[in-house]
Write a protein that holds these residues in place. Structure first.
Motif, short mmCIF file in Angstrom:
data_model
loop_
_atom_site.label_atom_id
_atom_site.label_comp_id
_atom_site.label_asym_id
_atom_site.label_seq_id
_atom_site.Cartn_x
_atom_site.Cartn_y
_atom_site.Cartn_z
N ASN A 16 31.75 81.43 79.88
CA ASN A 16 30.69 82.02 79.05
C ASN A 16 29.54 81.06 78.77
OD1 ASN A 16 31.76 84.62 78.79
ND2 ASN A 16 33.12 83.95 77.14
N GLN A 17 29.33 80.10 79.66
CA GLN A 17 28.20 79.19 79.51
C GLN A 17 27.16 79.37 80.61
OE1 GLN A 17 29.29 75.12 78.69
NE2 GLN A 17 31.11 75.76 77.57
N CYS A 18 27.58 79.96 81.72
CA CYS A 18 26.67 80.16 82.85
C CYS A 18 27.09 81.44 83.57
CB CYS A 18 26.75 78.95 83.79
SG CYS A 18 25.71 79.12 85.25
N LEU A 19 26.25 82.45 83.51
CA LEU A 19 26.61 83.78 84.02
C LEU A 19 26.99 83.75 85.50
CD1 LEU A 19 26.92 86.79 83.46
CD2 LEU A 19 24.50 87.05 84.03
N TRP A 20 26.19 83.08 86.35
CA TRP A 20 26.50 83.09 87.78
C TRP A 20 27.81 82.37 88.06
CZ3 TRP A 20 27.31 78.85 90.77
CH2 TRP A 20 26.79 77.63 90.31
N PHE A 21 28.12 81.29 87.31
CA PHE A 21 29.38 80.57 87.50
C PHE A 21 30.56 81.43 87.04
CE2 PHE A 21 32.55 77.18 86.83
CZ PHE A 21 32.51 76.62 88.10
N ASP A 22 30.38 82.15 85.93
CA ASP A 22 31.42 83.08 85.47
C ASP A 22 31.71 84.13 86.54
OD1 ASP A 22 31.56 81.74 83.05
OD2 ASP A 22 30.57 83.32 81.89
N LYS A 23 30.66 84.67 87.16
CA LYS A 23 30.85 85.68 88.20
C LYS A 23 31.57 85.09 89.42
CE LYS A 23 27.03 88.65 86.89
NZ LYS A 23 27.59 89.98 86.74
N LEU A 24 31.22 83.86 89.78
CA LEU A 24 31.90 83.18 90.88
C LEU A 24 33.39 83.01 90.55
CD1 LEU A 24 32.01 81.56 93.55
CD2 LEU A 24 31.39 79.53 92.19
N MET A 25 33.69 82.56 89.35
CA MET A 25 35.08 82.33 88.97
C MET A 25 35.85 83.65 88.88
SD MET A 25 35.39 79.16 89.06
CE MET A 25 36.66 78.38 88.13
N ILE A 26 35.21 84.71 88.44
CA ILE A 26 35.86 86.03 88.43
C ILE A 26 36.18 86.44 89.87
CG2 ILE A 26 35.49 88.49 87.98
CD1 ILE A 26 33.88 87.57 85.45
N PHE A 27 35.24 86.23 90.78
CA PHE A 27 35.49 86.54 92.19
C PHE A 27 36.68 85.74 92.70
CE2 PHE A 27 35.12 85.33 96.63
CZ PHE A 27 35.17 86.58 97.24
N LEU A 28 36.70 84.43 92.45
CA LEU A 28 37.79 83.58 92.92
C LEU A 28 39.13 84.00 92.31
CD1 LEU A 28 36.10 80.05 92.78
CD2 LEU A 28 36.53 81.45 94.82
N ALA A 29 39.11 84.37 91.04
CA ALA A 29 40.34 84.72 90.33
C ALA A 29 40.88 86.09 90.73
CB ALA A 29 40.10 84.69 88.82
N GLU A 30 40.00 87.03 90.99
CA GLU A 30 40.43 88.41 91.20
C GLU A 30 40.38 88.88 92.65
OE1 GLU A 30 41.04 91.04 88.42
OE2 GLU A 30 41.82 89.07 87.87
N TYR A 31 39.40 88.45 93.42
CA TYR A 31 39.15 89.06 94.73
C TYR A 31 39.37 88.15 95.94
CZ TYR A 31 37.10 92.37 91.54
OH TYR A 31 36.92 93.24 90.50
N LEU A 32 39.35 86.84 95.73
CA LEU A 32 39.54 85.92 96.85
C LEU A 32 40.88 86.17 97.55
CD1 LEU A 32 38.68 83.49 98.56
CD2 LEU A 32 39.68 82.01 96.78
N ILE A 33 41.89 86.54 96.80
CA ILE A 33 43.21 86.78 97.36
C ILE A 33 43.18 87.82 98.48
CG2 ILE A 33 43.91 88.52 95.65
CD1 ILE A 33 46.73 87.18 95.75
N TYR A 34 42.34 88.84 98.36
CA TYR A 34 42.26 89.89 99.38
C TYR A 34 41.66 89.35 100.67
CZ TYR A 34 43.18 92.83 95.35
OH TYR A 34 43.74 93.38 94.23
N PHE A 35 40.62 88.54 100.56
CA PHE A 35 39.99 87.96 101.74
C PHE A 35 40.92 86.96 102.42
CE2 PHE A 35 36.43 89.45 99.22
CZ PHE A 35 35.65 90.08 100.18
N MET A 36 41.58 86.13 101.62
CA MET A 36 42.51 85.15 102.20
C MET A 36 43.68 85.85 102.88
SD MET A 36 42.65 82.11 99.36
CE MET A 36 43.77 81.10 100.32
#
Length: 173
Positions: A16-36
């Motif tokens: 909650n300090q940097c919107l684009w970094f939060d979105k990146l971390m949400i992607f890594l936490a939730e969606y990266l698993i599907y691509f990998m």
């Protein structure tokens, strides 16, 4: 205050300090698993196209790790997720299932094990991505660091175990 929670706070307090970094971390936490998962299985499929028994091993290891070992651990040991017991920066919604070990990590690390066993460079990329996924799961507020470490141990052990017992399993010979 325990060390696990202290590390959790250090990582989660960055949210909650940097919107684009939060979105990146949400992607890594939730969606990266599907691509990998897609890339890893497709890669192994092409490596083992004429050896289907070798291709089945990572799938068995993933099922063993995530659906069996993880659920047995969670049956006997319930660790509430951080957002249930503490004030956290919670960036994703999640059910209240047990936190230990991380299901995402117990799912992806057997695949990482098998990818790394056939290609060290791609395996190293997968290891880095898997660790980043784990850190992101802490960042978004759904896991403690020991959940991630436990998930890595369960995932790697499961892959190793399947690799070791496969010569003794009739349909994998």
């Amino acid at each position: 205050m325990n060390f696990d929670y202290l590390i959790f706070q250090k990582i989660n307090n960055l949210a909650n300090q940097c919107l684009w970094f939060d979105k990146l971390m949400i992607f890594l936490a939730e969606y990266l698993i599907y691509f990998m998962t897609a890339f890893g299985l497709i890669y192994l499929f092409f490596i083992y196209q004429k050896q289907w028994k070798e291709f089945i091993k990572p799938i068995i290891a993933i099922i063993f790790s995530r659906a069996i070992i993880t659920e047995i651990i969670r049956f006997f040991y319930y660790r509430p997720r951080p957002f249930l017991t503490h004030q956290v920066n919670n960036l994703v919604s999640h059910d209240i299932s047990g936190s230990f070990p991380s299901g995402h990590i117990t799912f992806i690390f057997p695949l990482i094990y098998f990818v790394a066993s056939v290609n060290k460079k791609i395996g190293l990329v997968f290891i880095v991505l898997g660790v980043l996924m784990g850190i992101a799961r802490i960042y978004v507020g759904v896991h403690y660091p020991l959940d991630i470490v436990g998930g890595i141990i369960v995932g790697v052990f499961s892959a190793w175990f399947v690799e070791k017992i496969s010569p003794r399993i009739k349909f994998l010979k």
